[in-house]
Design a protein around this motif. Structure first.
Motif, PDB file in Angstrom:
ATOM      1  N   CYS A   1       0.830  -1.201   0.000  1.00  0.00           N
ATOM      2  CA  CYS A   1       0.000   0.000   0.000  1.00  0.00           C
ATOM      3  C   CYS A   1       0.867   1.255   0.000  1.00  0.00           C
ATOM      4  CB  CYS A   1      -0.940  -0.032   1.204  1.00  0.00           C
ATOM      5  SG  CYS A   1      -2.225   1.203   1.099  1.00  0.00           S
ATOM      6  N   SER A   2       1.997   1.224   0.712  1.00  0.00           N
ATOM      7  CA  SER A   2       2.868   2.395   0.757  1.00  0.00           C
ATOM      8  C   SER A   2       3.520   2.636  -0.597  1.00  0.00           C
ATOM      9  CB  SER A   2       3.923   2.251   1.857  1.00  0.00           C
ATOM     10  OG  SER A   2       4.744   1.134   1.577  1.00  0.00           O
ATOM     11  N   ALA A   3       3.854   1.549  -1.325  1.00  0.00           N
ATOM     12  CA  ALA A   3       4.424   1.697  -2.666  1.00  0.00           C
ATOM     13  C   ALA A   3       3.415   2.367  -3.597  1.00  0.00           C
ATOM     14  CB  ALA A   3       4.837   0.342  -3.217  1.00  0.00           C
ATOM     15  N   HIS A   4       2.133   1.980  -3.463  1.00  0.00           N
ATOM     16  CA  HIS A   4       1.079   2.597  -4.270  1.00  0.00           C
ATOM     17  C   HIS A   4       0.994   4.101  -3.975  1.00  0.00           C
ATOM     18  CE1 HIS A   4      -2.712   3.148  -6.340  1.00  0.00           C
ATOM     19  NE2 HIS A   4      -3.218   3.663  -5.236  1.00  0.00           N
ATOM     20  N   GLN A   5       1.062   4.460  -2.717  1.00  0.00           N
ATOM     21  CA  GLN A   5       0.985   5.865  -2.323  1.00  0.00           C
ATOM     22  C   GLN A   5       2.196   6.639  -2.841  1.00  0.00           C
ATOM     23  OE1 GLN A   5      -1.708   7.198  -0.951  1.00  0.00           O
ATOM     24  NE2 GLN A   5      -0.764   9.194  -1.188  1.00  0.00           N
ATOM     25  N   GLU A   6       3.380   6.021  -2.813  1.00  0.00           N
ATOM     26  CA  GLU A   6       4.587   6.681  -3.335  1.00  0.00           C
ATOM     27  C   GLU A   6       4.461   6.952  -4.825  1.00  0.00           C
ATOM     28  OE1 GLU A   6       8.080   4.431  -2.318  1.00  0.00           O
ATOM     29  OE2 GLU A   6       7.486   4.333  -0.206  1.00  0.00           O
ATOM     30  N   VAL A   7       3.939   5.989  -5.575  1.00  0.00           N
ATOM     31  CA  VAL A   7       3.733   6.165  -7.017  1.00  0.00           C
ATOM     32  C   VAL A   7       2.732   7.296  -7.263  1.00  0.00           C
ATOM     33  CG1 VAL A   7       2.819   5.074  -9.113  1.00  0.00           C
ATOM     34  CG2 VAL A   7       4.350   3.800  -7.600  1.00  0.00           C
ATOM     35  N   ASN A   9       2.001   9.789  -5.287  1.00  0.00           N
ATOM     36  CA  ASN A   9       2.635  11.065  -4.922  1.00  0.00           C
ATOM     37  C   ASN A   9       3.580  11.544  -6.015  1.00  0.00           C
ATOM     38  OD1 ASN A   9       1.255  11.129  -2.517  1.00  0.00           O
ATOM     39  ND2 ASN A   9       2.939  10.273  -1.313  1.00  0.00           N
ATOM     40  N   GLU A  10       4.327  10.608  -6.614  1.00  0.00           N
ATOM     41  CA  GLU A  10       5.253  10.971  -7.684  1.00  0.00           C
ATOM     42  C   GLU A  10       4.485  11.526  -8.887  1.00  0.00           C
ATOM     43  OE1 GLU A  10       8.660  11.851  -9.545  1.00  0.00           O
ATOM     44  OE2 GLU A  10       8.466  11.187  -7.462  1.00  0.00           O
ATOM     45  N   TYR A  11       3.379  10.881  -9.255  1.00  0.00           N
ATOM     46  CA  TYR A  11       2.565  11.392 -10.361  1.00  0.00           C
ATOM     47  C   TYR A  11       1.993  12.776 -10.024  1.00  0.00           C
ATOM     48  CZ  TYR A  11       2.576   7.286 -13.356  1.00  0.00           C
ATOM     49  OH  TYR A  11       2.939   6.292 -14.217  1.00  0.00           O
ATOM     50  N   MET A  12       1.565  12.957  -8.811  1.00  0.00           N
ATOM     51  CA  MET A  12       1.008  14.255  -8.415  1.00  0.00           C
ATOM     52  C   MET A  12       2.075  15.351  -8.490  1.00  0.00           C
ATOM     53  SD  MET A  12      -2.107  13.647  -8.136  1.00  0.00           S
ATOM     54  CE  MET A  12      -2.781  15.133  -7.444  1.00  0.00           C
ATOM     55  N   ARG A  13       3.306  15.034  -8.086  1.00  0.00           N
ATOM     56  CA  ARG A  13       4.404  16.008  -8.193  1.00  0.00           C
ATOM     57  C   ARG A  13       4.661  16.361  -9.652  1.00  0.00           C
ATOM     58  NH1 ARG A  13       6.369  13.300  -3.638  1.00  0.00           N
ATOM     59  NH2 ARG A  13       7.511  11.728  -4.844  1.00  0.00           N
TER      60      ARG A  13
END
Length: 162
Positions: A1-7, A9-13
Motif C-alpha cells: 500500500c505504501s508503494a502505491h501511495q509513493e507512485v 505522490n510521484e505522479y502528483m508532483r
C-alpha cells in the motif's frame, strides 16, 4: 500500500510541475459507483466517460459533478441532472430554457433514437439515460413524484438507487 501511495505522490508532483489538468482516478467500476452514490444512478457510466475523465478533457463536467456535495434541495438536483443529461446528444442551449417535463421528453426521444451503451457499474448494455429514474430524480410528473411513494420497487433499478 505504501508503494502505491509513493507512485501516486510521484505522479502528483509531476502533474504539479508541468501544471497538467489531470486527476488520478480509480478503476472504472469504482468511479461508476461513486457517480451512482452521488445521485446519478440513472446515467450509464461508460468506458468512454472513464477515458474522457482520465484524459483530463476540457469538459470537466463529470469531475465537477462528483466534487459537489450531494444536493438536498430539488432545484440543485434538477440543475445537476440537466447538466449531465444534456450531454447525451442535444445542444445544451436547446434544452436550457425548457421546463422540466419537456426536458425529460426531449431526453427520452434522444435516448430512444440512440444505441445502447455498456454501463460499467451494472455490467450490461443499457440506454445512456434511464429516463424513468431521471424523472424520479427530478421529480417530474406522476411517475417522478408519486410512483416512487406508491410502488418504490417500480423505480428502483439497483441497490445504490434505494
Amino acid at each position: 500500500c505504501s508503494a502505491h501511495q509513493e507512485v501516486k505522490n510521484e505522479y502528483m508532483r509531476m502533474l504539479e510541475f508541468f501544471e497538467l489538468p489531470v486527476s488520478i482516478l480509480s478503476g472504472p467500476s469504482t468511479e461508476a459507483t461513486k457517480f451512482a452514490r452521488k445521485g446519478f444512478d440513472w446515467f450509464a457510466y461508460t468506458p468512454i466517460v472513464q477515458r474522457l475523465r482520465e484524459a483530463g478533457s476540457g469538459a470537466k463536467v463529470f469531475d465537477d459533478l462528483l466534487s459537489m456535495p450531494v444536493a438536498r434541495d430539488q432545484q440543485a438536483i434538477n440543475e445537476k441532472a440537466r447538466k449531465l443529461a444534456g450531454l447525451v446528444g442535444a445542444s445544451q442551449r436547446e434544452l436550457d430554457h425548457v421546463d422540466d417535463r419537456l426536458f425529460i421528453n426531449q431526453i427520452a426521444s434522444i435516448v430512444t433514437a440512440s444505441p445502447s451503451v455498456y454501463d460499467v457499474r451494472l455490467q450490461e448494455m443499457r440506454p445512456m439515460v434511464h429516463v424513468l429514474m431521471l424523472r424520479v430524480a427530478m421529480q417530474v410528473g406522476f411517475r417522478g413524484k408519486w410512483l416512487p411513494m406508491i410502488c418504490p420497487c417500480c423505480v428502483r433499478h439497483t441497490p445504490e438507487a434505494a
